[in-house]
Design an enzyme around this catalytic site. Structure first.
Site, mmCIF file in Angstrom:
data_model
loop_
_atom_site.group_PDB
_atom_site.id
_atom_site.type_symbol
_atom_site.label_atom_id
_atom_site.label_comp_id
_atom_site.label_asym_id
_atom_site.label_seq_id
_atom_site.Cartn_x
_atom_site.Cartn_y
_atom_site.Cartn_z
ATOM 1 N N HIS A 169 5.416 5.972 11.541
ATOM 2 C CA HIS A 169 4.802 5.866 10.219
ATOM 3 C C HIS A 169 3.631 6.981 10.000
ATOM 4 C CE1 HIS A 169 3.540 4.178 6.461
ATOM 5 N NE2 HIS A 169 3.279 2.971 6.792
ATOM 6 N N ARG A 189 11.381 3.977 3.347
ATOM 7 C CA ARG A 189 10.901 2.854 4.438
ATOM 8 C C ARG A 189 12.109 2.301 4.698
ATOM 9 N NH1 ARG A 189 5.697 -1.000 4.301
ATOM 10 N NH2 ARG A 189 4.857 0.974 4.977
ATOM 11 N N LYS A 244 26.759 -3.374 -0.933
ATOM 12 C CA LYS A 244 28.400 -3.188 -0.960
ATOM 13 C C LYS A 244 29.008 -2.470 0.067
ATOM 14 C CE LYS A 244 27.836 -2.685 -6.047
ATOM 15 N NZ LYS A 244 27.895 -1.558 -7.039
ATOM 16 N N ARG A 249 0.911 -1.162 -0.082
ATOM 17 C CA ARG A 249 0.112 0.052 0.107
ATOM 18 C C ARG A 249 0.856 1.366 0.064
ATOM 19 N NH1 ARG A 249 -3.097 -4.208 2.014
ATOM 20 N NH2 ARG A 249 -1.172 -4.600 2.668
ATOM 21 N N THR A 250 1.797 1.272 0.939
ATOM 22 C CA THR A 250 2.538 2.653 0.859
ATOM 23 C C THR A 250 3.269 3.148 -0.297
ATOM 24 O OG1 THR A 250 2.753 2.165 3.401
ATOM 25 C CG2 THR A 250 4.085 3.874 2.479
HETATM 26 C C1 NCD Z 1 2.013 -1.039 8.100
HETATM 27 C C2 NCD Z 1 3.406 -0.939 8.388
HETATM 28 O O1 NCD Z 1 4.358 -0.808 7.346
HETATM 29 O O2 NCD Z 1 3.915 -0.391 9.316
HETATM 30 N N1 NCD Z 1 1.520 -1.055 6.800
HETATM 31 C C3 NCD Z 1 1.199 -0.026 6.171
HETATM 32 O O3 NCD Z 1 2.187 0.790 5.967
HETATM 33 N N2 NCD Z 1 -0.136 -0.058 5.738
HETATM 34 C C4 NCD Z 1 1.417 -2.100 9.230
HETATM 35 C C5 NCD Z 1 2.080 -3.394 9.080
HETATM 36 O O4 NCD Z 1 2.761 -3.597 8.465
HETATM 37 O O5 NCD Z 1 1.623 -3.991 10.099
#
Ligand code: NCD
Length: 307
Positions: free
Chosen positions: A134, A106, A85, A55-56
């Site tokens: 997040h 991320r 590396k 999703r993100t």
């Molecule tokens: C979440 C995350 O990555 O923290 N997912 C997301 O971005 N919708 C929640 C999760 O992974 O449990």
């Protein structure tokens, strides 16, 4: 001009949060959407993901394309970037900052986006950092609550699942605690209860909360938002109890029967075993609305950052 990063929720003001909501509403509005179609036509945005994501990453990329922009991506950065590396995160970020107008990052380390923002000449957006924060998920969760109830204050929010390692929980609590009258119930077994830092934050900010081990009828009656999360297996380390755990607090037909009829059920997704499939058909389940809102909220965030 100071580079505008989005690293954590704590540094966002309520005015800023409302301005994101307002812009996200514009993005949803079919008549206004065309206005934003060319906005990013000269922009390149980098998505740099050291952890899995559906999703993100895709909603950010969809947001960039809907604004007329272009995306460059390192999808599996821990295996496919020069990290293998021995390159440091700082050097990788400095490099990508030469190619893109913003970096969406991320990373499994809690302080990754702080490090990245300290060396980047372009805005860094934290798309999930370790177990810490997040923020863009919190903004889309907050927007979904705001849209549904027409307000984001005077609500009772019940959070269940991995309250120890779930970064979405932390960011959403920090966000909701900024608005008056919000109160919380945190439900988890002792092994997954929230970190001391969050308990202290709420106490210091005079936000009322309680901690429980089971989701009882009283809680379900007073809840406006029931927010579930999965056990963060990838962050268990060598904690054997965590690795062997299944969700003890499952949202199923028994919970539905007792839950306040005006409540909503939310989840950042992905779900594992926390919400039975039968719940999807209940009108109170709005986790796929959260998914949809993610694109509009991320369009709004990008617009605010790269204007
Ligand atoms: C979440 C995350 O990555 O923290 N997912 C997301 O971005 N919708 C929640 C999760 O992974 O449990």
């Amino acid at each position: 001009m100071k580079t505008k990063h989005i690293i954590d929720v704590q540094s966002l003001t309520t005015e800023y949060i409302y301005s994101i909501f307002k812009l996200a509403q514009d993005m949803q509005n079919k008549e206004k959407t065309p206005l934003y179609k060319e906005f990013f036509s000269d922009k390149i945005i980098a998505t740099v993901f050291y952890e899995p994501s559906t999703r993100t990453r895709l909603s950010f990329e969809s947001a960039v394309y809907r604004l007329g922009g272009n995306v460059i991506t390192v999808e599996n950065a821990s295996e496919s970037s020069s990290t293998t590396k021995g390159e440091t995160l700082s050097d990788t970020i400095k490099t990508i900052a030469s190619y893109a107008d913003a970096i969406i990052l991320r990373h499994p380390e809690d302080d990754a986006s702080i490090i990245a923002s300290s060396v980047s000449s372009v805005p860094v957006i934290n798309a999930g950092a370790g177990k810490a924060e997040h923020p863009t998920q919190a903004l889309l969760d907050g927007f979904t609550i705001y849209e549904h109830f027409g307000r984001i204050q005077n609500m009772h929010i019940t959070m269940v699942g991995d309250l120890l390692r779930g970064r979405t929980i932390y960011s959403l609590v920090y966000l909701l605690a900024k608005f008056p009258g919000n109160t919380f119930t945190f439900v988890s077994s002792a092994h997954f209860s929230m970190r001391k830092e969050l308990r202290e934050f709420l106490t210091n900010h005079h936000v009322s909360f309680e901690e429980k081990e089971t989701l009882d009828d009283d809680i379900l009656q007073k809840t406006d938002v029931l927010y579930a999360t999965r056990i963060q297996k990838e962050r268990c380390g060598d904690d054997k109890i965590c690795l062997a755990s299944v969700s003890t607090c499952v949202i199923d037909e028994h919970v539905l029967a007792k839950l306040n009829p005006h409540a909503v059920i939310m989840h950042p997704l992905p779900r594992v075993d926390e919400i039975s499939l039968i719940v999807d058909a209940d009108p109170r389940a709005i986790y796929f609305t959260q998914v949809k809102n993610g694109v509009y909220v991320r369009m709004a965030i990008l617009m605010k950052i790269i204007h």
